[in-house]
Design an enzyme around this catalytic site. Structure first.
Site, PDB file in Angstrom:
ATOM      1  N   VAL C  57       0.853  -1.186   0.000  1.00 48.40           N
ATOM      2  CA  VAL C  57       0.000   0.000   0.000  1.00 48.40           C
ATOM      3  C   VAL C  57       0.884   1.229   0.000  1.00 48.40           C
ATOM      4  O   VAL C  57       1.885   1.292   0.731  1.00 48.40           O
ATOM      5  CB  VAL C  57      -0.946   0.000   1.216  1.00 48.40           C
ATOM      6  N   GLU C  58       0.522   2.200  -0.836  1.00 47.63           N
ATOM      7  CA  GLU C  58       1.436   3.305  -1.122  1.00 47.63           C
ATOM      8  C   GLU C  58       1.917   4.075   0.094  1.00 47.63           C
ATOM      9  O   GLU C  58       3.022   4.602   0.095  1.00 47.63           O
ATOM     10  CB  GLU C  58       0.798   4.284  -2.121  1.00 47.63           C
ATOM     11  N   THR C  59       1.107   4.136   1.138  1.00 43.47           N
ATOM     12  CA  THR C  59       1.517   4.908   2.319  1.00 43.47           C
ATOM     13  C   THR C  59       2.694   4.271   3.047  1.00 43.47           C
ATOM     14  O   THR C  59       3.269   4.883   3.939  1.00 43.47           O
ATOM     15  CB  THR C  59       0.333   5.037   3.299  1.00 43.47           C
TER      16      THR C  59
ATOM     17  N   HIS D 107       2.219  11.077  -6.290  1.00 42.66           N
ATOM     18  CA  HIS D 107       2.715  10.923  -4.918  1.00 42.66           C
ATOM     19  C   HIS D 107       4.199  10.570  -4.895  1.00 42.66           C
ATOM     20  O   HIS D 107       4.955  11.091  -4.082  1.00 42.66           O
ATOM     21  CB  HIS D 107       1.894   9.852  -4.178  1.00 42.66           C
TER      22      HIS D 107
END
Lengths: 267, 306, 267, 306
Positions: C57-59, D107
């Protein structure tokens, strides 16, 4: 802590060299020091006049309490009570290259009149006569620290006109050398502390100038032991001899096992 | 192929045989007298895997052993030394004799190259090296860096360094779980960036723990299993270097090694035979350097610093 | 786990859309999924045929066990039992840009015939009629994943000839579009799963082709709801209806609070 | 000036007054519904500090509040949204109305820009963005990136992105000590890179711990004090977003905020007045959103996920 008088009469030239180097660290400075005498000098500073210096060690150690006689930047003795144990990138990129180091301290096999440092080879790089360990973090420290302090024994062969190899740039070839190369600290303060004297960079000409002599050392002796012809300060100072208290701290708290100062204080 | 349910735990012998090939580019973790992957290096020596190119920031005793045994073609690093214990003498001699290629960088330059590798980038900029002979006296005809002007600055040179992506990395850590999640205590040096930049990685560790433990405190994971090919449990696998919170470096043995490496010749061959090639695995080596008593003393020395 | 027959007769088009998307995930795949239906599809896959998928997951979350009804890539529900809780750089640079993601899953407001995705603006970029959230990690996922899967409701306005803005590149303008742009995955597999059909990129022409229809949906209905003219596979397949077991898992284990499928299974 | 013995603990009011100046570039931590620095944002709103440029990866409710209150001139980010709860509506409306400048990145692109900043580099390469309108439709006349060919490749374009170095960063974390050493639990998003890239940083936290604790386990420190200007203790300082291991996000309040933000006008002004401007600090806000009972329920919801 007051670590002033009385003055010691029983100290070695190496001890005073390290003590003089430590004097260049102000309390609260962010310091990055390489192995050997630099590490010993910051350990001494932390235990005397600069208890709040923040040591950053290249392997990733931030603000440790320095235990006696560390022999390496990977020694467990310099990881004690750090606020962060991180990575080489944390130290060398995110602190040093980020421009946060007040004073960087390194050694070197050769130093020339422009304060360029060689810790790579003697002779031709492609076919070296003597191979040294190489830059390590020294090039990085010389590139990015606001002030640079170099500690080395004063031997003739260590102070040539021109280093055989610029591992860590000083002023390269003159007052504009660092600026022309694009270094982030074009007007860096550079100080050399040896067992004979203290030299400082003269930014106007980009060359080293003898600023102070160790007690009992003559200018001639410095010049005799230096292959290049350094500038000489108009008012040549004398390095303050150490207090008894500094000598005690150095021997009892910094290097009690005599890893660095074999025989000191034993005569 | 399910990756998160397969154990990667194997012996050093198996791991090295599977993942270290002759002629490969080998990344080495640790620094100087701290967390050097000695057990894995001994195994490479016993298997006699040669023609290696070795990359690291500081390269230390493990690299020196491989050079001394004639298994190394080229090194790229910031230093070769054991700091207070001296230069890596076999390496120094091989360079002086012209039988080993070496490419100099600074430590920041090397970790920057691994950083590019772990991020899938072809290069990484740095503001180190400018004005130095690390750039100017380049033995490779200039393919080791490119200078450019910062497009957002005014005559502000930046050095671009090519990514470093070893075929296989070897590191030694305090703990890993059976999947290959790695926990590093004390300084991490360049190990995380290097492992993530490598095509394969062997991690030896003091202790294999359960992945249940990893999943209870995932903030402690320095390297997730995605990058790890094999896990080798070898207590004291970093001896004679130090492993933080576990044991101090072995000053006597390092001094002895350095004496042999400096002397070279017969004396060095005897060291290799006695402590590496003639050993039946790393535990046998640990017996030979002094066994339980010596190891206990090194543990106690570390406890005294905690 | 066997999650095959018997076949369900009580499911919604949205449910089958997510189930069909999940079928594109193989057990053991390394998957990076954005918020919404992508996250739901991987949660379903993990609880059915792909228990060993590794979600990134990108976070900064690596290989979590996915708890029901996550609403965001920052939701605590997707941090449970991860092997690493790290940073956005760990996920998007050191896994995704590093080329390790087998399949990336995103949504999008507009998708055009080249599989370019717009999640930024409707209208002129400088003076937008409608402003959407923007790329997030979607551009990164579309740039670096080996396979790309896009999930979206099939509405006419969502499938224009040309997107107003290429947030996440598909084949850009033809078969060589990705290569010409220098994308690291010039021959990426791209699949679009909607509530009406499945489309796949035809790499020879760099355009989308209808590959399969949802049960009960005609090709005309797809074409009527698509502004561009997609290619059509010679043998048009039918998407398999879901088993009762998949529907049960979806409703009871993936979205028991009906955050995503309001009203499903309640009629 | 000794930095490792000075407490940086202060009130949100004092920290914001000292370190957030009108017209400054403000970096915001957290993502979507996780660890958003709400208490610090409310304080900026109450002090009415305007003309801000806001940077982040995802910008969420905190940014939307500042935009809605008219304090923002420009944003640079990968997204503006609360994911399942919708777009950041005040932000969206301001862009559509042409009263807010916005610069799009992905991002990865934004964290790459912070990475350059924290490493003292002028730019960072990326292989994202290629072929997209994030490069092609650039509103700033092209100063937001530079394309170059990888010198070690063959027609392999790479995008260089300029470093992002906020004047001040604000983040919310689980714990910090009095010196400013920060511990982050759960995902870290871009917070570490951003704080280290910033000229100043304010860290609010659920709990101030002792630096003695930090020094006992220094591997847990996400950000050392060197980069931190002020530490603010504010339990539930991330509400209505989630703080991992502490509390879940407040779905009801987020839904209510989004309804007000979408509606705008009077309704939005009433939200601002009731929940921010009319509050005597963040604890007062916490009373207004439901007080102890509500907060307890959010803690319990998180406990249920552990």
């Amino acid at each position: 802590m007051t670590v002033d008088a009385p003055i010691s009469t029983d100290y070695t030239a190496n001890e005073l060299m390290v003590i003089e180097a430590s004097r260049h660290i102000n309390d609260g400075d962010m310091v990055l020091a390489g192995t050997g005498m630099p590490l010993i000098a910051i350990t001494l500073a932390q235990k005397s006049h600069a208890p709040h210096l923040c040591a950053v060690v290249e392997t990733g150690i931030i603000d440790p309490e320095l235990l006696p006689s560390p022999v390496s930047v990977s020694d467990p003795r310099i990881q004690y009570r750090a606020v962060k144990l991180g990575s080489l990138r944390d130290a060398l990129a995110c602190v040093l290259q980020r421009g946060m180091i007040d004073i960087g301290m390194i050694g070197g096999a050769q130093i020339d009149q422009f304060a360029n440092v060689n810790s790579t080879v003697i002779g031709d790089y492609a076919a070296p006569r003597v191979r040294f360990p190489g830059s390590g973090g020294a090039n990085d420290v010389a590139s990015h620290s606001r002030r640079l302090l170099i500690i080395t024994r004063h031997e003739k062969r260590r102070f040539p006109e021109r280093v055989d190899y610029i591992t860590s740039p000083g002023y390269i070839d003159g007052p504009d050398g660092r600026r022309k190369a694009g270094l982030p600290t074009p007007q860096q303060d550079i100080t050399i502390v040896t067992d004979l004297c203290v030299m400082e960079i003269d930014k106007g000409v980009g060359r080293l100038k003898v600023a102070a002599l160790m007690p009992g050392v003559t200018l001639d002796r410095v010049l005799d032991n230096t292959l290049f012809k350094p500038l000489v300060a108009e008012r040549l100072a004398q390095v303050e001899p150490p207090s008894e208290e500094y000598i005690r701290i150095l021997r009892e708290e910094v290097d009690p096992q005599r890893v660095y100062f074999r025989g000191a204080g034993e005569g | 192929m399910p990756v998160n349910s397969q154990s990667k735990v194997m012996t050093a012998r198996e791991a090295v045989a599977r993942f270290v090939a002759p002629g490969c580019v080998l990344g080495m973790g640790g620094q100087n007298v701290g967390r050097i992957p000695m057990a894995l290096t001994h195994e490479i020596l016993r298997q006699g895997i040669g023609g290696l190119t070795i990359l690291g920031c500081n390269l230390s005793i493990a690299m020196d052993l491989l050079v001394g045994a004639g298994l190394v073609r080229r090194t790229e690093s910031g230093t070769g030394n054991l700091e207070r214990f001296g230069t890596t003498f076999q390496w120094r001699r091989a360079i002086e004799a012209g039988v080993l290629q070496h490419r100099d960088y600074s430590h920041l330059a090397m970790v920057s190259r691994f950083l590019a590798g772990e991020m899938g980038l072809p290069f990484m900029p740095t503001k180190s090296l400018l004005g130095s002979d690390i750039l100017n006296k380049h033995p490779d005809g200039g393919d080791g860096y490119v200078l450019m002007d910062n497009p957002w600055g005014e005559h502000e040179p930046v050095a671009l360094l090519p990514a470093a992506c070893p075929d296989v990395a070897i590191i030694h850590a305090q703990r890993a779980d059976e999947l290959g999640n790695v926990i590093i205590e004390g300084f991490a040096a360049h190990d995380v960036e290097m492992v993530r930049a490598s095509r394969a990685a062997i991690v030896s560790c003091e202790e294999v723990v359960s992945s249940e433990e990893t999943r209870r405190r995932p903030e402690l994971t320095a390297i997730p299993y995605l990058y790890v090919s094999a896990v080798v449990e070898q207590p004291f696998g970093g001896h004679p270097t130090s492993v933080y919170r576990a044991y101090d470096f072995d000053s006597d043995h390092l001094t002895h090694y350095q004496a042999c490496a400096r002397e070279g010749g017969q004396m060095y061959q005897k060291y290799l035979e006695r402590y590496v090639l003639g050993c039946d695995g790393f535990d046998d080596y640990l017996e030979r350097i002094g066994g339980v008593k010596r190891l206990h003393a090194l543990r106690q020395a570390m406890q005294g610093m905690m």
